[in-house]
Design an enzyme around this catalytic site. Structure first.
Site, PDB file in Angstrom:
ATOM      1  N   LYS A 279     -25.703  12.275  36.490  1.00 32.03           N
ATOM      2  CA  LYS A 279     -25.774  13.535  37.215  1.00 32.03           C
ATOM      3  C   LYS A 279     -24.956  13.377  38.489  1.00 32.03           C
ATOM      4  CE  LYS A 279     -27.802  17.682  37.371  1.00 32.03           C
ATOM      5  NZ  LYS A 279     -29.263  17.765  37.529  1.00 32.03           N
ATOM      6  N   ASN A 422     -23.493   2.998  49.106  1.00 38.13           N
ATOM      7  CA  ASN A 422     -24.157   1.741  48.813  1.00 38.13           C
ATOM      8  C   ASN A 422     -25.069   1.904  47.596  1.00 38.13           C
ATOM      9  OD1 ASN A 422     -23.282   0.007  50.994  1.00 38.13           O
ATOM     10  ND2 ASN A 422     -24.447   1.292  52.377  1.00 38.13           N
TER      11      ASN A 422
END
Length: 528
Positions: A279, A422
């Site tokens: 997604k 990250n």
């Protein structure tokens, strides 16, 4: 005068699709045909009058066809400015006949590249005379029409019929723009291939080119214009896939489907079935299983909320069992190497659901180029083709990971490679149980991933989140022990990360204190 009558056409094509029909239509409109080599032979065998280009130049084709159109009688006929006294005088003095329509498609260099032809074959598929003629005719588009795409044959005839056998300036301008772009893309493919062969990692000039695959309704947002282009790279994926059904793919669909299929390609179908749910370009669930259905159910369990309206990628042929499960919730796209007839029929009941079959999986180790545009230029780098199975892991804690933990650590790091930085990935028993992506702080990614695991546990009615007893992967080193503390708090028992921080010793000590096993890969997987 913007309309230019077409009295003479030069045809020299590698792809002879539609050639005879087009040549016949030109002949019926009173156009004299000039041609070269195999094109001339094909036209003559069809019973159409055609003059060989060697009659025009006074020279035979030579050097295995390398030299046939590189002659003033050809280029003069293409470049002469009609109505210019000096040009007209030169044509008359040297017996140069005007060429009003040029039809050329180039030697199939890109096709040779796709089939991994050997070096000599590649070189012989570099067209010289074709691009020279195309560029000359395109420069002189005020007077000459140039066609480089068989798809434009009908449009040429329509424009001629609309202008009593002439072509319009507007039409010739569009054709010239396309022709220049074609030669640019062609040369880009050649330059990229030859630079790679020469071992050039940063060539002085980098050209990018592609062929339009699909015009898109809009880009990432409705106010942005967009299109999808295919390059000469034949690596299996979205660009090589066949859409079997469903509505037109959007910009975001293509981007997300590519992300999903690249990740599922990391999983060897001979070893395990695997499913990836993506997604917004990030995996929200990844799992292995004994079957595709099991892999899908385990991937879905990681984050069923985000999976709604997502992209599903599979590493094996889509079967009926998996298809029946996938269509239970709203899904935008399914992509797999292939699909059974039964699976296709099940998906067909969802008319808007796109089903793509790519024929094969992308090789995660394959070389390639990654490009990102910035203001005033672009950044180019080789693909991240590092695969965790090829890395020698260094255990840095007192406790070594168990065999089960080691398998999950490799799984989690494989997934982390494809999560926006990250990146933090929790995994357990060959499935993600929490994913934290794209945060400015690594500790925030660790906390978000843990929070998602809590939400998934609550949705499944589980007593505790599956991060309890899971492993955790980080795409880059932990700069401080706080990111590790978040993983410890979530219940992780083992960690995999690149290592290399100034505070590695502090992080290792914290892992030892908590009884965690930790392995360094020595390889970072930033993805921005």
């Amino acid at each position: 005068m913007t309309e230019r009558p077409v009295a003479r056409a030069l045809l020299s094509v590698s792809d002879k699709t539609g050639l005879i029909e087009f040549a016949r239509a030109l002949h019926e409109r009173g156009v004299a045909l000039v041609s070269t080599g195999g094109t001339s032979k094909a036209i003559a065998e069809a019973g159409l009058p055609v003059r060989d280009v060697s009659d025009l130049t006074g020279f035979p084709e030579m050097m295995d066809g390398r030299v046939k159109t590189l002659h003033p009688n050809v280029h003069g006929g293409l470049l002469a400015i009609r109505g210019d006294a000096g040009h007209e005088a030169s044509m008359a003095e040297h017996g140069i006949l005007p060429i009003d329509l040029l039809v050329v498609n180039l030697y199939p260099f890109e096709a040779a590249l796709a089939r991994n032809a050997d070096y000599d074959d590649m070189v012989e598929n570099i067209d010289i005379g074709g691009p020279a003629m195309i560029r000359g005719a395109s420069k002189n588009h005020a007077h000459v029409a140039v066609v480089v795409d068989v798809a434009d044959y009908a449009a040429v005839l329509a424009d001629m019929d609309a202008h009593a056998g002439a072509t319009s300036l507007a039409f010739r301008t569009r054709l010239a723009a396309k022709a220049f772009s074609r030669t640019a893309a062609y040369d880009a493919a050649i330059g990229t291939w030859l630079s790679a062969h020469a071992g050039e990692t940063a060539p002085a000039f980098r050209a990018l080119g592609g062929a339009l695959a699909q015009g898109l309704r809009y880009g990432e947002n409705p106010h942005q214009q967009a299109a999808f282009y295919r390059t000469a790279d034949s690596r299996p994926g979205v660009a090589t896939a066949t859409q079997l059904q469903g509505k037109e793919l959007s910009y975001n669909n293509l981007n997300d489907t590519d992300a999903a299929y690249e990740l599922v390609g990391e999983f060897d179908p001979a070893r395990t079935a695997a499913c990836v749910i993506v997604k917004h370009a990030n995996p929200c669930g990844v799992a292995e299983g004994g079957s595709l259905k099991e892999a899908y159910e385990r991937a879905l369990a990681c984050d069923p909320v985000s999976a709604f309206g997502g992209i599903v990628a599979l590493n094996r042929t889509l079967d009926a069992e998996a298809a029946a499960e996938i269509v239970k919730i709203f899904t935008e796209v399914i992509i797999a190497p292939d699909a059974t007839d039964e699976a296709r029929a099940i998906v067909a009941a969802k008319k808007n659901l796109r089903l793509l079959v790519a024929g094969a999986l992308p090789d995660p180790r394959a070389p390639g180029l990654s490009v990102k545009t910035i203001a005033g230029g672009f950044l180019a780098q080789t693909r991240d083709s590092a695969v965790v199975d090829d890395l020698e892991l260094q255990v840095v804690t007192r406790r070594a990971p168990t065999e089960a933990e080691l398998a999950d650590l490799r799984f989690a790091f494989r997934v982390a490679k494809h999560v926006k930085s990250n990146a933090i990935v929790y995994a357990r028993d060959g499935a993600t149980v929490g994913v934290g992506a794209g945060q400015m702080s690594r500790v925030d990614s660790a906390r978000i991933a843990a929070r998602k695991a809590v939400d998934a546990a609550e949705a499944a009615g589980a007593a505790e989140p599956l991060t309890r007893g899971a492993v955790v992967a980080s795409d880059a080193f932990f700069p401080f022990a706080d990111g590790l503390d978040a993983a410890i708090e979530a219940g992780a028992t083992a960690v995999i990360q690149p290592g290399g921080s100034m505070r590695d010793a502090e992080v290792i000590a914290r892992a030892d204190e908590a009884g965690l096993a930790m392995a360094f890969t020595g390889v970072r997987h930033f993805r921005h």
